[in-house]
Design an enzyme around this catalytic site. Structure first.
Site, PDB file in Angstrom:
ATOM      1  N   ARG A  83     -37.722   0.666   0.349  1.00 24.48           N
ATOM      2  CA  ARG A  83     -37.741  -0.019  -0.937  1.00 24.48           C
ATOM      3  C   ARG A  83     -37.825  -1.518  -0.701  1.00 24.48           C
ATOM      4  NH1 ARG A  83     -32.687  -0.117  -5.233  1.00 24.48           N
ATOM      5  NH2 ARG A  83     -33.761  -1.195  -6.927  1.00 24.48           N
ATOM      6  N   ASN A 109     -39.120  -4.785   5.111  1.00 28.39           N
ATOM      7  CA  ASN A 109     -39.146  -6.219   4.813  1.00 28.39           C
ATOM      8  C   ASN A 109     -40.272  -6.929   5.567  1.00 28.39           C
ATOM      9  OD1 ASN A 109     -37.054  -6.471   2.924  1.00 28.39           O
ATOM     10  ND2 ASN A 109     -35.505  -6.363   4.528  1.00 28.39           N
ATOM     11  N   THR A 141     -15.313   3.376  14.149  1.00 26.58           N
ATOM     12  CA  THR A 141     -16.435   3.293  15.084  1.00 26.58           C
ATOM     13  C   THR A 141     -15.992   2.564  16.349  1.00 26.58           C
ATOM     14  OG1 THR A 141     -17.979   3.198  13.230  1.00 26.58           O
ATOM     15  CG2 THR A 141     -18.819   2.535  15.377  1.00 26.58           C
ATOM     16  N   LYS A 165       0.828  -1.200   0.000  1.00 24.67           N
ATOM     17  CA  LYS A 165       0.000   0.000   0.000  1.00 24.67           C
ATOM     18  C   LYS A 165       0.866   1.255   0.000  1.00 24.67           C
ATOM     19  CE  LYS A 165      -4.237  -1.754   2.160  1.00 24.67           C
ATOM     20  NZ  LYS A 165      -5.105  -1.733   3.344  1.00 24.67           N
ATOM     21  N   ASN A 184     -27.108   4.417  12.094  1.00 26.78           N
ATOM     22  CA  ASN A 184     -27.212   3.160  11.348  1.00 26.78           C
ATOM     23  C   ASN A 184     -28.280   2.238  11.920  1.00 26.78           C
ATOM     24  OD1 ASN A 184     -25.334   3.869   9.475  1.00 26.78           O
ATOM     25  ND2 ASN A 184     -23.653   2.697  10.363  1.00 26.78           N
ATOM     26  N   CYS A 235     -21.113  -2.338   8.120  1.00 27.64           N
ATOM     27  CA  CYS A 235     -21.539  -1.367   9.132  1.00 27.64           C
ATOM     28  C   CYS A 235     -22.926  -1.624   9.692  1.00 27.64           C
ATOM     29  CB  CYS A 235     -21.492   0.049   8.539  1.00 27.64           C
ATOM     30  SG  CYS A 235     -19.821   0.618   8.146  1.00 27.64           S
TER      31      CYS A 235
END
Length: 417
Positions: A263, A230, A126, A39, A219, A272
Site C-alpha cells: 500500500r 515506498n 524477542t 498495575k 518482521n 518492532c
C-alpha cells in the site's frame, strides 16, 4: 509432563497484560507479576492496566481467574511462567537481555528454594539469536543448580501481534511459534495453545535458535515489502502518467506477492519493525555474514522520511505553519516510536517552522514527545484557519477522511485515506 492448567505472566505491559487477560478469559488460572504497584492494584480491581482495545472486556470475561502480585514466589505455584519484560535495542542492533535476566533470576531462585522441578520458563520477549541458549538458560542452570530439559524446561514463544489489535491477534494468530529446549516442554505448550486460541492455526515447533531467527525474519520480510513499495512509489512519482495505486493493485494480484502491506504510504515505524529488521542484520554480522536486504530496507525507510520532508518543504516558506495529522505509528494505538509523523514534525521544527500536531490516540500525557509541539484537540475549525500553510496526513486514521480545510491550506498527498 502434566497438562498446563495454571500460568504466571511476568510483565504486565501492553503485551503481558493482554496475554494474562486472554488466558484468564479462556479458562486458565493466571497470576500476573509486575514491579509497578499501580498495575498490580489496577489488575486486582478488575481493570486494564494499559490502554488497548478490547482489554477491559477480556478482563471482565476472565474475572476471578486473574490476580496480580509483586512476589516472584507466587510464580512457583503455577505450571508455567511467561516472561514479557522489555528487551531494548543496543547501539549495535542487538537486544538487551538485562530485563529478562532480572525478571527470571528471582523466579529461578524461588523454584530452586521450593525444590520444584519440571517448571516451564517461557520467554515471549524477542531476543537476539543465540541469547536464550547462550545467556538465559545458563543463568537459570546456575541459579537452580539443575539441568535444562531434564530438571526444568524452557520455551521461546514470541507473539506476532499488532498494537491496537493485540487481543484478537493473540486469540486468532496466523501461527504460534515455539522454540523448545526439549520435546516434552514443546508438546505441553502446544497443548496449551490448542485450548487457548480460537482458530486452528499452524503451531510451528523447532529448536530455540531456529525460533529466534524465525521471529525476526518475519518482521524483516514485511519491512522489506514496505520498503519496496515506498521505493516504487518514489520512482513512479517521477513519471507524470504513472499511478502508484493501480501499479500496486496489479502487482498484488500475483499470488506470489499478495496485497498485504502493498500500500502506497510512508515509512514503517513502531516498537518492532525497525528493531527486528536491524537485529537480523546484527545476527548476520555475528556469524560473519551480511544481510544486504535488511540493510537496504532500513536505508530505503530513511530515504522515505527524507522524501516526505522534502515534499513538505517544497510547499512552504520560512516560518510557515504546518499541521501534522497522525503522530502515532499506526491507527488504534498511541505509540509514536519511530513514526513518520513524529519524525516529520521534529524535522520541521528543527528547520524553524511552526508545527501543529494532532492524533486521535497519542497525547502529551501518554506520548511525552508531543510536548514539543502545539497539539490540537479540536479539528472542527480547520476550514476557517488561514494560518495553516500545509497539512500532512502521516497516520491513516479513517477519521481524517472527512476533514475540510481552508483554501489557504495545501494538503500534501501521502496515505490514500
Amino acid at each position: 509432563m502434566k497438562t498446563i492448567q495454571s500460568i504466571s505472566v511476568c510483565g504486565l505491559g501492553k503485551l503481558g497484560a493482554c496475554i494474562a487477560a486472554t488466558l484468564a478469559a479462556r479458562g486458565f488460572r493466571v497470576v500476573g507479576l509486575d514491579i509497578d504497584p499501580e498495575k498490580i492494584r489496577t489488575v486486582n480491581a478488575g481493570l486494564p492496566p494499559v490502554d488497548e482495545p478490547s482489554l477491559a472486556e477480556t478482563m471482565a470475561a476472565g474475572k476471578g481467574r486473574l490476580r496480580a502480585t509483586d512476589d516472584p514466589a507466587e510464580m512457583v505455584k503455577t505450571d508455567a511462567s511467561f516472561f514479557i519484560p522489555p528487551s531494548p535495542s543496543l547501539p549495535d542492533g542487538s537486544f538487551s537481555n538485562e530485563y529478562l535476566l532480572k525478571a527470571m533470576q528471582p523466579v529461578a531462585r524461588a523454584v530452586r528454594d521450593a525444590g520444584k522441578k519440571g517448571h516451564i520458563f517461557v520467554c515471549s520477549s524477542t531476543t537476539t539469536p543465540g541469547a536464550v541458549d547462550g545467556v538465559l538458560i545458563p543463568m537459570l542452570e546456575k541459579e537452580t543448580g539443575w539441568k535444562c530439559g531434564a530438571d526444568f524446561h524452557f520455551c521461546y514463544n514470541p507473539e506476532f501481534i499488532a498494537l491496537g489489535n493485540v487481543v484478537k491477534g493473540l486469540l486468532e494468530p496466523d501461527m504460534v511459534l515455539i522454540g523448545e529446549s526439549d520435546p516434552e516442554s514443546g508438546a505441553a505448550l502446544e497443548e496449551l495453545y490448542r485450548r487457548y486460541v480460537r482458530n486452528k492455526c499452524r503451531i510451528a515447533r523447532m529448536s530455540i535458535i531456529s525460533a529466534e531467527l524465525t521471529k525476526i525474519s518475519v518482521n524483516s520480510y514485511i519491512t522489506m515489502k514496505i520498503s519496496f513499495t515506498n521505493q516504487l512509489r518514489m520512482i513512479a512519482e517521477q513519471f507524470e502518467q504513472a499511478d502508484i495505486n493501480t501499479i500496486l493493485d496489479a502487482i498484488g494480484t500475483d499470488s506470489r506477492i499478495g496485497h498485504k502491506y502493498l500500500r502506497a504510504g510512508l515509512s514503517f515505524g513502531g516498537p518492532c519493525f525497525p528493531r527486528d529488521n536491524r537485529l537480523l542484520a546484527h545476527a548476520a554480522r555475528q556469524v560473519g555474514q551480511e544481510a544486504p536486504l535488511a540493510e537496504a530496507s532500513d536505508r530505503t525507510n530513511e530515504l522515505t522520511k527524507v522524501d516526505l520532508l522534502d515534499k513538505v518543504r517544497a510547499q512552504i516558506s520560512p516560518g510557515d505553519t504546518v499541521l501534522v495529522l497522525g503522530l502515532s505509528y499506526k491507527p488504534d494505538t498511541y505509540i509514536t516510536e519511530e513514526s513518520a509523523g513524529l519524525h516529520l514534525a521534529q524535522d520541521l521544527k528543527r528547520h524553524g517552522y511552526r508545527v501543529l500536531a494532532h492524533d486521535y490516540a497519542a497525547t502529551p500525557s501518554n506520548s511525552p514527545a508531543l510536548h514539543e509541539f502545539e497539539v490540537l484537540t479540536d479539528l472542527t475549525d480547520l476550514e476557517k484557519r488561514k494560518d495553516i500553510a500545509v497539512a500532512v496526513i502521516c497516520c491513516p486514521w479513517p477519521q481524517y477522511r472527512d476533514l475540510k480545510f481552508s483554501s489557504a491550506t495545501k494538503l500534501v498527498p501521502t496515505w490514500k485515506v
